[in-house]
Design a protein around this motif. Structure first.
Motif, PDB file in Angstrom:
ATOM      1  N   HIS A   3      -6.874  13.488   2.499  1.00  0.00           N
ATOM      2  CA  HIS A   3      -5.848  12.256   3.301  1.00  0.00           C
ATOM      3  C   HIS A   3      -6.705  10.525   2.659  1.00  0.00           C
ATOM      4  CE1 HIS A   3      -5.388   9.712   6.585  1.00  0.00           C
ATOM      5  NE2 HIS A   3      -4.470  10.839   6.900  1.00  0.00           N
ATOM      6  N   CYS A   4      -5.138  10.288   2.475  1.00  0.00           N
ATOM      7  CA  CYS A   4      -4.886   8.650   2.593  1.00  0.00           C
ATOM      8  C   CYS A   4      -4.203   8.055   3.307  1.00  0.00           C
ATOM      9  CB  CYS A   4      -5.413   8.393   0.662  1.00  0.00           C
ATOM     10  SG  CYS A   4      -5.690   9.220  -0.458  1.00  0.00           S
ATOM     11  N   GLY A   5      -4.451   8.008   4.170  1.00  0.00           N
ATOM     12  CA  GLY A   5      -3.182   7.034   5.701  1.00  0.00           C
ATOM     13  C   GLY A   5      -2.336   8.238   5.481  1.00  0.00           C
TER      14      GLY A   5
ATOM     15  N   PHE B 219       1.207  -1.252   0.095  1.00  0.00           N
ATOM     16  CA  PHE B 219       0.034  -0.139   0.065  1.00  0.00           C
ATOM     17  C   PHE B 219       0.886   1.438   0.162  1.00  0.00           C
ATOM     18  CE2 PHE B 219       0.674  -1.203   4.355  1.00  0.00           C
ATOM     19  CZ  PHE B 219       1.267   0.514   5.186  1.00  0.00           C
ATOM     20  N   THR B 220       0.125   2.300  -0.180  1.00  0.00           N
ATOM     21  CA  THR B 220       1.075   4.046  -0.194  1.00  0.00           C
ATOM     22  C   THR B 220       0.288   4.981   0.409  1.00  0.00           C
ATOM     23  OG1 THR B 220       1.719   3.235  -2.286  1.00  0.00           O
ATOM     24  CG2 THR B 220       1.590   5.469  -1.817  1.00  0.00           C
ATOM     25  N   THR B 221       0.705   5.605   1.459  1.00  0.00           N
ATOM     26  CA  THR B 221       0.337   6.191   1.906  1.00  0.00           C
ATOM     27  C   THR B 221       0.265   7.684   1.523  1.00  0.00           C
ATOM     28  OG1 THR B 221       2.074   7.179   3.224  1.00  0.00           O
ATOM     29  CG2 THR B 221       0.182   5.198   4.334  1.00  0.00           C
ATOM     30  N   ALA B 222      -0.663   8.344   0.900  1.00  0.00           N
ATOM     31  CA  ALA B 222      -0.621   9.661   0.329  1.00  0.00           C
ATOM     32  C   ALA B 222      -1.100  10.910   1.004  1.00  0.00           C
ATOM     33  CB  ALA B 222      -1.466   9.453  -1.115  1.00  0.00           C
ATOM     34  N   LEU B 223      -0.923  12.009   0.414  1.00  0.00           N
ATOM     35  CA  LEU B 223      -1.280  13.527   1.110  1.00  0.00           C
ATOM     36  C   LEU B 223      -1.645  14.123  -0.283  1.00  0.00           C
ATOM     37  CD1 LEU B 223      -3.470  14.617   3.486  1.00  0.00           C
ATOM     38  CD2 LEU B 223      -1.190  16.076   3.302  1.00  0.00           C
TER      39      LEU B 223
ATOM     40  N   TRP C 154      -8.912   8.296   5.704  1.00  0.00           N
ATOM     41  CA  TRP C 154      -8.807   7.606   5.008  1.00  0.00           C
ATOM     42  C   TRP C 154      -7.902   6.144   4.553  1.00  0.00           C
ATOM     43  CZ3 TRP C 154     -13.529   6.092   2.933  1.00  0.00           C
ATOM     44  CH2 TRP C 154     -13.139   4.968   1.807  1.00  0.00           C
ATOM     45  N   VAL C 155      -8.051   5.197   4.205  1.00  0.00           N
ATOM     46  CA  VAL C 155      -7.608   4.376   4.061  1.00  0.00           C
ATOM     47  C   VAL C 155      -6.252   4.792   3.409  1.00  0.00           C
ATOM     48  CG1 VAL C 155      -8.925   2.855   4.938  1.00  0.00           C
ATOM     49  CG2 VAL C 155      -8.472   3.028   2.661  1.00  0.00           C
TER      50      VAL C 155
END
Length: 382
Positions: free
Chosen positions: A263-265, A245-249, A287-288
């Motif tokens: 927001h993505c984790g 997975f990849t966290t992102a903003l 969010w995930v």
């Protein structure tokens, strides 16, 4: 206009802060006299101790320290030369002290044999040390070049937004991280992305390049920031292996004083106001990470934040906020950021450099994880 290609360095920091590979790499660049200085000092110390101890005390055998010390500091030929000089000094000291009986002569002969064996071993150790160090330097250089190709420094101004970015390599040799960032001027405004791929090495680089490619494509096509996030989610889910997975903003700048975020984790951003107060912009509906949406259902929700002229917005990865000090505590980024930004007097690149230096100082050593940082503000009026 695509604005994330390499441009002038004024106002933008280098994407990578080099970390010394090890002491051996630093020794390769030193002048010969500096590398010989400790070995020569050891020889002088042994001579002085032996001479001051008088003829009744035999300390010439202490010269055997020269080959091992030379193996750690010198090139193979320099090891041979310094060891031969040490041998001559040892013979001279022995003649000065004198060999009173057969037992003393046998002791001296054994010392010569041991010295010769140490010299031979020192030459081999020096050779393999130099080969290993050069190999590690070459590997690290290739790794940093790959990271630079993946994350070219942004231009100092992208539309109405000033930008500085910094990528900090961890001290784990050639393990390229999956931290990523990009800033684009699109028909829908300036859009920024920061993210962190789970894992290290080539798989992380592959996924980071995929996320960046998807962002650079969708940022121009999707009128809504959530649409960009959905495109990124589909790309990651399509290509990621199980468990990746990849966290992102995602951030969209809306003049004159608003930003939209998705927001993505990822690590929440920090806003430093013009008066020096820092605020963590926590998402109202977190969010995930990208690649895990099928586990949550629904879709990420955007939210708006005030972002006035004179404010600074820091985006970073967990390599900064999860850096630990000697006592095990996390680096207090929100507490220390306002002073660091204020001391830079509007220079965004200098502020990021100060943040990195402060993290290293507070935690007592280089970062154990790669870190990406971006500092953004509205451009100064003409």
């Amino acid at each position: 206009m695509r604005s994330n290609r390499p441009g002038p360095r004024t106002g933008a920091s280098a994407p990578s802060a080099p970390v010394p590979l090890d002491d051996g790499a630093a020794l390769l660049g030193l002048p010969m006299w500096q590398r010989l200085l400790p070995v020569g000092g050891a020889m002088a110390a042994v001579c002085a101790v032996d001479l001051l101890s008088g003829r009744d005390t035999y300390l010439a055998s202490l010269m055997s320290v020269v080959p091992p010390l030379a193996a750690l500091l010198l090139f193979p030929m320099e090891v041979v030369i310094s060891s031969c000089l040490g041998l001559l000094l040892m013979v001279g000291l022995t003649r000065y002290d004198g060999l009173g009986d057969a037992e003393a002569r046998r002791l001296f002969e054994g010392t010569l044999v041991a010295y010769a064996a140490l010299t031979l071993a020192a030459v081999f150790i020096s050779h393999f040390r130099i080969v290993r160090t050069r190999h590690l330097v070459a590997v690290r250089t290739v790794a940093e070049a790959a990271q630079l190709a993946l994350l070219p420094p942004p231009e100092p101004e992208v539309g109405p937004v000033r930008v500085a970015a910094r990528y900090v390599s961890a001290a784990d040799l050639a393990q390229i991280g999956g931290d990523l960032y990009a800033v684009l001027e699109t028909p829908f405004g300036v859009r920024a992305l920061i993210g962190d791929v789970r894992g290290k090495g080539l798989p992380a680089v592959r996924m980071a390049s995929l996320v960046l490619g998807a962002f650079r494509e969708s940022a121009y096509d999707e009128p809504e920031l959530t649409g960009v996030a959905r495109r990124l989610e589909r790309s990651v889910a399509r290509h990621a292996v199980s468990g990746e997975f990849t966290t992102a903003l995602l951030v969209q700048f809306e003049p004159p004083g608003t930003i939209e975020l998705v927001h993505c984790g990822h690590v929440p951003p920090l806003r430093v106001a013009a008066d020096g107060t820092a605020t963590t912009l926590d998402p109202p509906d977190p969010w995930v990470p990208l690649g895990l949406a099928q586990l949550a259902g629904g879709k990420p929700q955007p939210w708006l934040e005030r972002f006035a002229p004179g404010d600074r917005l820091l985006l970073c990865t967990d390599g900064v906020v999860e850096a630990r000090g000697a006592d095990g505590s996390f680096y207090p980024l929100a507490e220390r950021l306002p002073a660091l930004v204020g001391a830079a007097d509007g220079d965004l690149a200098a502020a990021l450099a100060a943040v990195h230096a402060d993290v290293v100082h507070v935690t007592g050593g280089p970062l154990r994880d790669d870190a990406a940082l971006m500092l953004l503000s509205w451009a100064d009026p003409p």
